[in-house]
Design an enzyme around this catalytic site. Structure first.
Site, PDB file in Angstrom:
ATOM      1  CG  PHE A 137      12.230 -18.153  28.624  1.00  0.00           C
ATOM      2  CD1 PHE A 137      11.217 -18.471  29.526  1.00  0.00           C
ATOM      3  CD2 PHE A 137      13.408 -18.885  28.655  1.00  0.00           C
ATOM      4  CE1 PHE A 137      11.380 -19.513  30.439  1.00  0.00           C
ATOM      5  CE2 PHE A 137      13.574 -19.938  29.557  1.00  0.00           C
ATOM      6  CZ  PHE A 137      12.552 -20.243  30.443  1.00  0.00           C
TER       7      PHE A 137
ATOM      8  CD  GLU B  89      11.612 -17.225  42.863  1.00  0.00           C
ATOM      9  OE1 GLU B  89      12.700 -17.818  42.783  1.00  0.00           O
ATOM     10  OE2 GLU B  89      10.509 -17.803  42.753  1.00  0.00           O
ATOM     11  CG  ASP B  90      14.668 -17.661  39.740  1.00  0.00           C
ATOM     12  OD1 ASP B  90      13.524 -17.416  40.190  1.00  0.00           O
ATOM     13  OD2 ASP B  90      14.919 -18.682  39.070  1.00  0.00           O
TER      14      ASP B  90
ATOM     15  NE  ARG C 172      18.804 -25.199  37.016  1.00  0.00           N
ATOM     16  CZ  ARG C 172      17.592 -24.719  37.262  1.00  0.00           C
ATOM     17  NH1 ARG C 172      17.438 -23.453  37.566  1.00  0.00           N
ATOM     18  NH2 ARG C 172      16.530 -25.494  37.173  1.00  0.00           N
TER      19      ARG C 172
ATOM     20  CG  ASP D  25       6.743 -15.294  34.111  1.00  0.00           C
ATOM     21  OD1 ASP D  25       6.837 -14.311  33.376  1.00  0.00           O
ATOM     22  OD2 ASP D  25       6.352 -16.407  33.701  1.00  0.00           O
TER      23      ASP D  25
END
Ligand code: IMP
Ligand code: MG
Length: 177
Positions: free
Chosen positions: A153, A100-101, A166, A104
Site C-alpha cells: 500500500f 490515473e495514479d 497526498r 490495483d
C-alpha cells in the site's frame, strides 16, 4: 492520527518520479504529434501526476476531471463504480488520455474505460503512474505506465491513506504496524 515517520519507507524518490515523467512526456508527445489531446484526470489521486505530466508534454492539451466512487465491499465483484463528478465536455471524436495514479484490482479503470469509450472518442488510452499487476481481479493493461510496484500500500505524490499523505513529494510504502 497521522504521520509516524518510522511507519513509511520511501519506495520511489522524487527525482526518480521526475525522470520517469520526462520519459513518459516525451513518449506521449511523440505518439500524439500533430494531434490535440484531452487529458482526463481521475480525482483526487492523479492530480499531482497530472500537473507534472501536462508540463512534460510538448503538444497542445486540454484537461478535464472525473471523480469516481471506490466500490464498496458489496460491489467489488461486479466492478460497478459510481461517477461522482462527470466531465464538463463531450469527448466525442477527440483523442482522450485517462490519467490515473495507480491500477490495483483494475476494476476502476475497466469501468471508466468502458464508460468513456461509449461516448465515442476518436481514441482512448490510459496512462498510470503506478501499477500493481499482482493485485488484478480483472485484466487491464495500461497503454503507458510509470512504475510497476509490488503488492504494497503506497502513499504520497497524490496517493492517500484516509486522505492523508497526498502532499508527500515521493512515493512511500506504508509499513504495517
Ligand atoms: P482499482 O480499482 O482496484 O484498480 O483501484 C483504483 C483506486 O484505488 C486507485 O485509483 C487508488 O485511488 C486506490 N488505490 C489502490 N491501491 C492504492 C494504494 O496502494 N495506495 C493508495 N490508493 C490506492
Ligand atoms: Mg485513483
Amino acid at each position: 492520527m497521522l504521520d509516524n515517520e518510522e511507519k513509511k519507507e520511501i519506495l520511489i524518490p522524487a527525482a526518480e518520479i521526475a525522470a520517469k515523467i520526462k520519459e513518459l512526456g516525451d513518449k506521449i508527445s511523440e505518439d500524439y504529434a500533430g494531434k490535440e489531446l484531452l487529458l482526463v484526470c481521475v480525482l483526487k489521486g492523479a492530480v499531482v501526476f497530472l500537473s507534472d505530466l501536462m508540463r512534460a508534454l510538448k503538444i497542445p492539451v486540454k484537461v478535464d476531471f472525473i471523480a469516481v466512487s471506490s466500490y464498496g465491499a458489496a460491489t467489488v465483484s461486479s466492478g460497478v463504480v459510481r461517477i461522482l463528478k462527470d466531465l464538463e465536455q463531450s469527448i466525442e471524436g477527440r483523442h482522450v488520455l485517462i490519467v490515473e495514479d495507480i491500477i490495483d484490482t483494475g476494476l476502476t479503470l475497466k469501468y471508466l474505460h468502458k464508460n468513456l469509450w461509449e461516448r465515442k472518442p476518436r481514441s482512448l488510452r490510459v496512462v498510470t503512474l503506478l501499477d500493481k499487476p499482482e493485485r488484478r481481479k480483472v485484466s487491464f493493461t495500461p497503454d503507458y505506465c510509470g512504475f510497476q510496484i509490488p503488492d504494497k500500500f503506497v502513499v504520497g505524490y497524490g496517493l492517500d491513506f484516509n486522505e492523508y499523505y497526498r502532499s508527500l513529494p515521493e512515493i512511500c510504502a506504508l509499513k504495517k504496524p
